[in-house]
Design a protein around this motif. Structure first.
Motif: not given
Length: 847
Positions: A446, A448, A450, A462, A494-495, A499, A502, A519-520, A522
Motif C-alpha cells: 500500500g 499513502r 497519493r 497516480e 473515498r475511504w 479504511g 468506501r 489521501d487515497q 480515486s
C-alpha cells in the motif's frame, strides 16, 4: 480359472487388485529412480515431473479454483499450506519466480502470502492433490507421504516432487550451487605457471635455463628420492623446496661449476614444466567421498569440487586438511564464496586427507534480504553476521522488527510447546541457535499520500497528495480533461476513516464546484464516447459494400450509399427504399414504415453548369450529389434498400461441348433462345455426332431431351428453353454396349440391332450367382434410364441402343434367403435321386 480354483471369487479379485496396486507403486519407484538418475547424470536444473507438462494447461484453471477456495476434492487444508509456506522460508518473489519457471501463473499463491504477511483468517476446507504436489515441487512440504493419489502417474509425480523438494532445500544451503555444475576450471593442472610458494616434489619437471655468456637449457624430473641430476653438477636434493627457493639452490650449485654463473656473467632461471599428480583423499560429509588424483597445484577447493562438494549436512566453515596424521590447515569456504579471497586455501600434497565434518550451527534467513538461504554460523556469530552473509537487507526491509522462528531445545520443551516466535531489531545483536529461521519483513504494497485519476484525462495515473489538494488541481496536473470528457458528473471514491468502507462522492466537472481531495482518493472521469448509444444503419442490395454502418446525426440516404462504396453494377439509381421501425406505445399491425426516396440522376462529367441545371450524366457512373436541404434524413435503425434496375440482366452463359462445329461458351442473346437455336449458332452437329445421346444438364440434374425431335420440330417440347448455367453435350457415336454388375465377367459387347437384354448378358457369361434379374437397369447415352418390367411370372427387358450401359445388381441378402424355384427344383431332384438309389440298394440286399 477362477471358477475352477475352488476359492472365493471376490477374495481372488481383491487379491488381484492388491497385486496390481503394488505393481503400479513399483513402476512409480522405477520411473522416479530414472528421473533422479538423469538429473544427477546431466547435472541440469530440475525438470518438470512426469506427465505434468502434458496436463499443466488443464490443471492451471483447477489450481486457481482451489487456491481461491472455489472447489477441489478434500485434501491438504489452506491452513497447512500457509504453515508450509511459513516454514519453507520462501519469499513471495521467490515463489513467483519458481511458478513462472514451471509454466504456472506467478501470482497463484499470492492469496496465502497476503494472509501470511498481513494477518487475517485462512479459508476453510481442503484443496486438491494437484496443488499439494505443486507445492512440494516448490520446496513447500505440507504433509508427509504420497497423498491420496495412488495412480501410476500420481505415485511418479509424488516421488519426483519429493526429490525436487529435497533438491530445493539443497539449493537453499548457501554454497551448494557452486558444486552443482561441471566446469574445466577445476580440472587438475599439469602445466605451469604456479606461484613462488609452490613446493617441489617427486614427479615435478624442473626446467633450468642459463643465459648470457653461457647458453644452456636442461629439463629434469624430480626423482622419488627428491633429487634432480644436472650435467657436470650431479645430484641435487630439491624436494620440499619452494619454487623461489629452488632457484637459489640450483644457482648456487651451478656457480660451483661455471665461473660465468658464479661471477654474474650468466643468469640462471628456474621454472616448472609438467607438474606432478598427487593422490588425495576426500572424506566426511561430501557427495562423493573417494580418493582423487589432483594436480600438484591443486587446493582444498579443487578437491572438494571433484568430490561434489559438501552435502547439505556438511560444513562449509571448518574443512580440515590432515597430512601425516597432523592437521596442517583448516579452510573456511565462506571466505571464497563471499569475497572471492582464497588466501586461506591450502595447497594439497600427496597423501593429504581432506575431511568435511558435520555442519554445526545453521540458520535460515528469509524475507527482504538480498540472498535468502541457509547459512552456517561459527561461534560468536549472530544476527549481524547472518545478514552480512545474506548480502544485507533490501530497500523495503523493515529494520524495526526481525522475527525468529525457533525450535526449543529438548530441555526447554513442554507438552504442546515445541516452537516459539521471538521478535527483535536489526542491530541488537540477537543470539541465534541451530535451526532458527530469521524473517526480515518488508513494507506493505500500500502507498499513502497519493491520489489517482482515471478515465477521460490526458495523463491518467497516480499523483502526490498534499494538504489542500482539490479536484481541479488534480485535473490540471493530469493535463486537463480530454475532448470527450463527460462533464455532467464525475465520481470520487473515498475511504472512510479507518479504511473499512468506501463511499462515493458525485460532482459536476465545473470549476465552480471544486471538491477537496483526501489521501487515497480515486477520481473517475467518464467518456461521452463510451456512454453514448451507438446507432446503426443497414444498407443492402446493389451497393458495393452492403452491411451495417454507424449512424450519426444528420446522415441521409445518399450519405450511407456513398459510405457503402456507391452503386454496384445494375443498380436502380433513381429510387431507394427505406424501412423504419415505428415508435408506437401500443402494439399495432404496422411493423415497419416504408419510404420511397427519389435520387437525382446527375453524374460527374457533365460539368457544374449542367449539374446545376439538373441535366447531364457521366459515363463512369459516379453520382454528383451536392448537399441539399431536401435530402431524406435517416434515423437510428433504418434499413436502406437499393434495388436492381428493371432492365438490367447479368449475361446468361451456356456451355456447348461434344460433337458440334464450334464448341464453347455462349451468351444467350434473347430471353426465348432454345436448344435448336443455340446448336445452330454452334455450327450444327458433326458427322460423328450421336443425336440420341444428347445431354442437357441444369443445376447438376439431367434433363431428358430428344434432340432429333428438338431439331426437327421447333415447337416441340423437347426444344427446351435455355437458362443461365445450362450445359449441352452431344456425344460421339458409340457402337458398343457395356455390361457390368453381377455377371460372370464385365465386358463391352458390340451393338447388334434387334437383340434384347439377355443377348448382351449371355455375351458376358450370363448371370452370376446372386444376380437380381428383375432389377436390371439400362442407362442410355442420353442419360435416361430404363429397368426390367415384370408381368406375373414373365419379365420384359428394355430396348438396347448404341452406347448403352447394362447394370445387373446383386439380389438383397433378405431375398437371397427366400424361396427360389431353380434352387428348389435342384435340391428336390437331388433328394429324389438319392432316395431312389437307396431303395434300389435295399431291394437288392433283400433279394
Amino acid at each position: 480359472e477362477l471358477n475352477g480354483s475352488g476359492r472365493d471369487r471376490d477374495f481372488l479379485l481383491e487379491e488381484w487388485q492388491l497385486r496390481m496396486e503394488r505393481w503400479r507403486r513399483a513402476a512409480g519407484l522405477v520411473v522416479g529412480f530414472f528421473v533422479w538418475a538423469a538429473e544427477a547424470w546431466y547435472s541440469q536444473e530440475p525438470r518438470d515431473s512426469v506427465g505434468a507438462a502434458v496436463r499443466r494447461a488443464a490443471l492451471q484453471d483447477s489450481l486457481r479454483r482451489v487456491v481461491e477456495g472455489r472447489g477441489g476434492p478434500s485434501g491438504v487444508t489452506h491452513v497447512e499450506i500457509i504453515e508450509g509456506l511459513r516454514q519453507s522460508g520462501l519469499s513471495r518473489e521467490q515463489v513467483r519466480g519458481r511458478l513462472a519457471a514451471l509454466g504456472y501463473d506467478s501470482g497463484l499463491l499470492d492469496a496465502y502470502f497476503d494472509v501470511l504477511e498481513r494477518g487475517g483468517e485462512a479459508p476453510r476446507g481442503g484443496v486438491g492433490g494437484e496443488l499439494e504436489r505443486l507445492l512440494r515441487r516448490l520446496g513447500v512440504v505440507v504433509r508427509e507421504g504420497l497423498g491420496e493419489d495412488t495412480t501410476f502417474f500420481g505415485v511418479v509425480d509424488s516421488l519426483v516432487a519429493d526429490s525436487l523438494a529435497a533438491d530445493t532445500v539443497d539449493r537453499k544451503v548457501f554454497g551448494r550451487m557452486l558444486f552443482r555444475r561441471a566446469t574445466t576450471q577445476f580440472q587438475p593442472l599439469v602445466l605451469g605457471p604456479v606461484d613462488a610458494g609452490y613446493r617441489v616434489g617427486p614427479g615435478d619437471e624442473v626446467v633450468v635455463v642459463v643465459s648470457g655468456e653461457v647458453e644452456a637449457q636442461q629439463s629434469v624430473v624430480v626423482g622419488r628420492e627428491g633429487t634432480v641430476v644436472l650435467p657436470a653438477v650431479g645430484s641435487v636434493f630439491v624436494s620440499g623446496q619452494t619454487l623461489e627457493g629452488l632457484g637459489g639452490v640450483l644457482r648456487e650449485r651451478l656457480g660451483r661449476v661455471y665461473s660465468a654463473v658464479r661471477e654474474g656473467r650468466a643468469r640462471v632461471e628456474v621454472g616448472l614444466g609438467r607438474l606432478r599428480l598427487n593422490q588425495v583423499y576426500v572424506v566426511g560429509e561430501v557427495v562423493r567421498p573417494s580418493a582423487y588424483v589432483v594436480g600438484g597445484g591443486a587446493t582444498v577447493l579443487t578437491a572438494l569440487y571433484q568430490a561434489g562438494g559438501p552435502t547439505k549436512e556438511g560444513s562449509f566453515r571448518g574443512v580440515v586438511v590432515r597430512r601425516g596424521g597432523k592437521v596442517v590447515g583448516e579452510v573456511d569456504l565462506y571466505d571464497y564464496l563471499l569475497t572471492g579471497a582464497s588466501g586461506g586455501d591450502v595447497r594439497l600434497e600427496h597423501g593429504d586427507v581432506v575431511f568435511v565434518p558435520v555442519v554445526g550451527r545453521r540458520v535460515e534467513v528469509v524475507g527482504a534480504v538480498r540472498r535468502a538461504g541457509i547459512y552456517e554460523l561459527r561461534g560468536g556469530e549472530g544476527l549481524e553476521e547472518l545478514l552480512r552473509y545474506a548480502g544485507g537487507v533490501k530497500a523495503e526491509a523493515v529494520v524495526e522488527r526481525v522475527q525468529v522462528d525457533r525450535i526449543l531445545a529438548p530441555g526447554e520443551r513442554r507438552p504442546g510447546l515445541w516452537r516459539v516466535v521471538l521478535d527483535g531489531r536489526i542491530g541488537e545483536g540477537m543470539e541465534l541457535r541451530d535451526g532458527d529461521v530469521v524473517r526480515v519483513f518488508g513494507v506493505g504494497e500500500g502507498r499513502r499520500r497519493r491520489v489517482v485519476v482515471t478515465g477521460e484525462v490526458r495523463r491518467p495515473g497516480e499523483y502526490e497528495w498534499e494538504e489542500g489538494s482539490t479536484l481541479w488541481g488534480l485535473l490540471e496536473r493530469a493535463g486537463g480533461l480530454g475532448e470527450g470528457a463527460y462533464r455532467a458528473r464525475a465520481h470520487v471514491y473515498r475511504w472512510e476513516v479507518g479504511g473499512v468502507e468506501r463511499r462515493l462522492l458525485r460532482t459536476a466537472l465545473v470549476e465552480s464546484e471544486d471538491v477537496g481531495l483526501w489521501d487515497q482518493d480515486s477520481v473517475v472521469v467518464f467518456s461521452r464516447e463510451r456512454l453514448r448509444q451507438v446507432g446503426l444503419v443497414t444498407v443492402s442490395g446493389f451497393v458495393k459494400d452492403p452491411g451495417a454502418y454507424e449512424w450519426v446525426e444528420g446522415m441521409t440516404v445518399k450519405d450511407v450509399i456513398l459510405a457503402a462504396g456507391g452503386f454496384a453494377e445494375g443498380a436502380y439509381t433513381a429510387v431507394a427504399e427505406v424501412a423504419r421501425r415505428p415508435e408506437l406505445e401500443e402494439r399495432t399491425d404496422t411493423t415497419a414504415r416504408v419510404y420511397r426516396v427519389e435520387l437525382e440522376r446527375e453524374y460527374v462529367g457533365a460539368g457544374v453548369e449542367s449539374v446545376e441545371k439538373g441535366r447531364g450524366g457521366g459515363k463512369d457512373g459516379v453520382p454528383e450529389w451536392r448537399p441539399s436541404v431536401g435530402e431524406f434524413v435517416l434515423e437510428r435503425g433504418d434499413r436502406v434498400f437499393v434495388r436492381k434496375a428493371p432492365g438490367y440482366e447479368r449475361p446468361r452463359v451456356v456451355t456447348v461441348s461434344g460433337e458440334v462445329a464450334l464448341a464453347g461458351s455462349y451468351v444467350l442473346g434473347t430471353r426465348g433462345e432454345r436448344v435448336a437455336d443455340l446448336l445452330r449458332r454452334a455450327g450444327g452437329l458433326t458427322r460423328e455426332a450421336y443425336a440420341p445421346g444428347f445431354r442437357l444438364v441444369r443445376d447438376s440434374q439431367l434433363v431428358a431431351v430428344d434432340l432429333e425431335r428438338a431439331l426437327g420440330e421447333e415447337a416441340s417440347r423437347h426444344n427446351v428453353l435455355l437458362e443461365a448455367g445450362d450445359s449441352l453435350h452431344v456425344p460421339r457415336y458409340d457402337g458398343t454396349v457395356v455390361v457390368k454388375g453381377k455377371v460372370q465377367f464385365e465386358s463391352r459387347v458390340f451393338y447388334t440391332p434387334g437383340k434384347g437384354l439377355d443377348y448382351y448378358v449371355e455375351r458376358s457369361g450370363g448371370y452370376a450367382e446372386g444376380a437380381d434379374k428383375g432389377r436390371v437397369a439400362v442407362t442410355y447415352a442420353s442419360g435416361e434410364r430404363a429397368v426390367v418390367k415384370k408381368l406375373l411370372f414373365a419379365r420384359r427387358g428394355p430396348a438396347i441402343e448404341p452406347g448403352s450401359t447394362v447394370f445387373v445388381p446383386e439380389k438383397p441378402a433378405a431375398e437371397r434367403r427366400g424361396f427360389e424355384l431353380d434352387q428348389f427344383l435342384t435340391r428336390t431332384l437331388s433328394i429324389v435321386s438319392t432316395t431312389a438309389a437307396l431303395l434300389i440298394a435295399f431291394d437288392q440286399i433283400n433279394k
